[in-house]
Write a protein that holds these residues in place. Structure first.
Motif, PDB file in Angstrom:
ATOM      1  N   GLN A  41      10.697   1.708  -6.171  1.00 30.40           N
ATOM      2  CA  GLN A  41      10.677   0.742  -5.075  1.00 30.40           C
ATOM      3  C   GLN A  41      10.285   1.364  -3.733  1.00 30.40           C
ATOM      4  OE1 GLN A  41      14.543  -0.908  -4.080  1.00 30.40           O
ATOM      5  NE2 GLN A  41      15.557   1.016  -4.601  1.00 30.40           N
ATOM      6  N   PHE A  42      10.433   2.681  -3.597  1.00 29.93           N
ATOM      7  CA  PHE A  42      10.115   3.352  -2.339  1.00 29.93           C
ATOM      8  C   PHE A  42       8.671   3.853  -2.258  1.00 29.93           C
ATOM      9  CE2 PHE A  42      14.673   3.948  -3.097  1.00 29.93           C
ATOM     10  CZ  PHE A  42      15.162   3.288  -1.982  1.00 29.93           C
ATOM     11  N   ILE A  43       8.022   3.948  -3.393  1.00 30.37           N
ATOM     12  CA  ILE A  43       6.675   4.542  -3.443  1.00 30.37           C
ATOM     13  C   ILE A  43       5.632   3.727  -2.662  1.00 30.37           C
ATOM     14  CG2 ILE A  43       4.810   5.274  -4.988  1.00 30.37           C
ATOM     15  CD1 ILE A  43       7.365   7.094  -4.969  1.00 30.37           C
ATOM     16  N   PRO A  44       5.600   2.391  -2.761  1.00 28.76           N
ATOM     17  CA  PRO A  44       4.583   1.653  -1.993  1.00 28.76           C
ATOM     18  C   PRO A  44       4.644   1.914  -0.487  1.00 28.76           C
ATOM     19  CG  PRO A  44       5.522   0.236  -3.673  1.00 28.76           C
ATOM     20  CD  PRO A  44       6.351   1.499  -3.652  1.00 28.76           C
ATOM     21  N   ALA A  45       5.835   2.045   0.064  1.00 26.68           N
ATOM     22  CA  ALA A  45       5.960   2.311   1.500  1.00 26.68           C
ATOM     23  C   ALA A  45       5.389   3.679   1.851  1.00 26.68           C
ATOM     24  CB  ALA A  45       7.418   2.215   1.926  1.00 26.68           C
ATOM     25  N   ILE A  46       5.627   4.655   0.991  1.00 21.81           N
ATOM     26  CA  ILE A  46       5.083   5.993   1.239  1.00 21.81           C
ATOM     27  C   ILE A  46       3.563   5.962   1.123  1.00 21.81           C
ATOM     28  CG2 ILE A  46       5.040   8.400   0.473  1.00 21.81           C
ATOM     29  CD1 ILE A  46       7.946   7.914  -0.574  1.00 21.81           C
ATOM     30  N   LEU A  47       3.071   5.307   0.095  1.00 26.92           N
ATOM     31  CA  LEU A  47       1.618   5.220  -0.078  1.00 26.92           C
ATOM     32  C   LEU A  47       0.961   4.491   1.089  1.00 26.92           C
ATOM     33  CD1 LEU A  47       1.344   4.505  -3.907  1.00 26.92           C
ATOM     34  CD2 LEU A  47       0.827   6.642  -2.709  1.00 26.92           C
ATOM     35  N   SER A  48       1.647   3.520   1.668  1.00 19.75           N
ATOM     36  CA  SER A  48       1.071   2.799   2.812  1.00 19.75           C
ATOM     37  C   SER A  48       0.929   3.716   4.028  1.00 19.75           C
ATOM     38  CB  SER A  48       1.898   1.563   3.160  1.00 19.75           C
ATOM     39  OG  SER A  48       3.118   1.931   3.766  1.00 19.75           O
ATOM     40  N   LEU A  49       1.761   4.740   4.113  1.00 18.99           N
ATOM     41  CA  LEU A  49       1.617   5.731   5.174  1.00 18.99           C
ATOM     42  C   LEU A  49       0.512   6.730   4.860  1.00 18.99           C
ATOM     43  CD1 LEU A  49       5.387   6.527   5.818  1.00 18.99           C
ATOM     44  CD2 LEU A  49       3.854   5.262   7.340  1.00 18.99           C
ATOM     45  N   LEU A  50       0.291   6.991   3.582  1.00 22.82           N
ATOM     46  CA  LEU A  50      -0.699   7.992   3.184  1.00 22.82           C
ATOM     47  C   LEU A  50      -2.126   7.471   3.211  1.00 22.82           C
ATOM     48  CD1 LEU A  50       1.210   9.630   0.195  1.00 22.82           C
ATOM     49  CD2 LEU A  50       1.077  10.407   2.566  1.00 22.82           C
ATOM     50  N   ARG A  51      -2.302   6.200   2.892  1.00 28.82           N
ATOM     51  CA  ARG A  51      -3.670   5.661   2.770  1.00 28.82           C
ATOM     52  C   ARG A  51      -4.498   5.770   4.041  1.00 28.82           C
ATOM     53  NH1 ARG A  51      -1.518   2.421  -1.625  1.00 28.82           N
ATOM     54  NH2 ARG A  51      -2.640   3.187  -3.458  1.00 28.82           N
ATOM     55  N   PRO A  52      -3.939   5.527   5.210  1.00 26.81           N
ATOM     56  CA  PRO A  52      -4.765   5.715   6.421  1.00 26.81           C
ATOM     57  C   PRO A  52      -5.096   7.188   6.706  1.00 26.81           C
ATOM     58  CG  PRO A  52      -2.857   4.327   6.903  1.00 26.81           C
ATOM     59  CD  PRO A  52      -2.657   4.900   5.532  1.00 26.81           C
ATOM     60  N   ALA A  53      -4.278   8.092   6.188  1.00 21.18           N
ATOM     61  CA  ALA A  53      -4.449   9.519   6.492  1.00 21.18           C
ATOM     62  C   ALA A  53      -5.379  10.236   5.526  1.00 21.18           C
ATOM     63  CB  ALA A  53      -3.086  10.204   6.495  1.00 21.18           C
ATOM     64  N   LEU A  54      -5.525   9.702   4.320  1.00 15.09           N
ATOM     65  CA  LEU A  54      -6.346  10.342   3.287  1.00 15.09           C
ATOM     66  C   LEU A  54      -7.366   9.348   2.756  1.00 15.09           C
ATOM     67  CD1 LEU A  54      -3.478  11.995   1.186  1.00 15.09           C
ATOM     68  CD2 LEU A  54      -5.015  13.180   2.752  1.00 15.09           C
ATOM     69  N   SER A  55      -8.529   9.864   2.388  1.00 11.89           N
ATOM     70  CA  SER A  55      -9.472   8.996   1.685  1.00 11.89           C
ATOM     71  C   SER A  55      -8.892   8.703   0.308  1.00 11.89           C
ATOM     72  CB  SER A  55     -10.833   9.689   1.544  1.00 11.89           C
ATOM     73  OG  SER A  55     -10.747  10.745   0.593  1.00 11.89           O
ATOM     74  N   GLU A  56      -9.401   7.700  -0.355  1.00 10.57           N
ATOM     75  CA  GLU A  56      -8.893   7.365  -1.695  1.00 10.57           C
ATOM     76  C   GLU A  56      -9.077   8.536  -2.652  1.00 10.57           C
ATOM     77  OE1 GLU A  56      -6.774   5.294  -4.411  1.00 10.57           O
ATOM     78  OE2 GLU A  56      -7.045   4.762  -2.310  1.00 10.57           O
TER      79      GLU A  56
END
Length: 79
Positions: A41-56
């Motif tokens: 349940q916590f992973i989507p929030a972390i990924l939402s922080l990572l996506r702007p910082a890293l390319s796919e």
């Protein structure tokens, strides 16, 4: 318990702008045998922080790199 701690550390790293290390931790957590819905349940929030910082591509590489890591070894590096 260890996976919850690692997930929390990934969140802190993501908030601090340490995107690649955070993504590696997410990859480790998601591929660990003890990964469950409570942790997921916590992973989507972390990924939402990572996506702007890293390319796919960078994100997928970091997740894959983390998936190959051992929890104990990663914990040693963190502390």
């Amino acid at each position: 318990m260890a996976l919850e701690c690692v997930t929390g550390i990934a969140w802190v790293q993501a908030k601090r702008g340490q995107a690649a290390p955070a993504a590696e931790l997410v990859g480790l957590v998601q591929n660990h045998p003890d990964y469950n819905a409570e942790i997921a349940q916590f992973i989507p929030a972390i990924l939402s922080l990572l996506r702007p910082a890293l390319s796919e591509v960078e994100l997928q590489i970091a997740l894959a790199r983390g998936a190959t890591r051992e929890l104990e070894a990663m914990m040693q590096e963190i502390v």
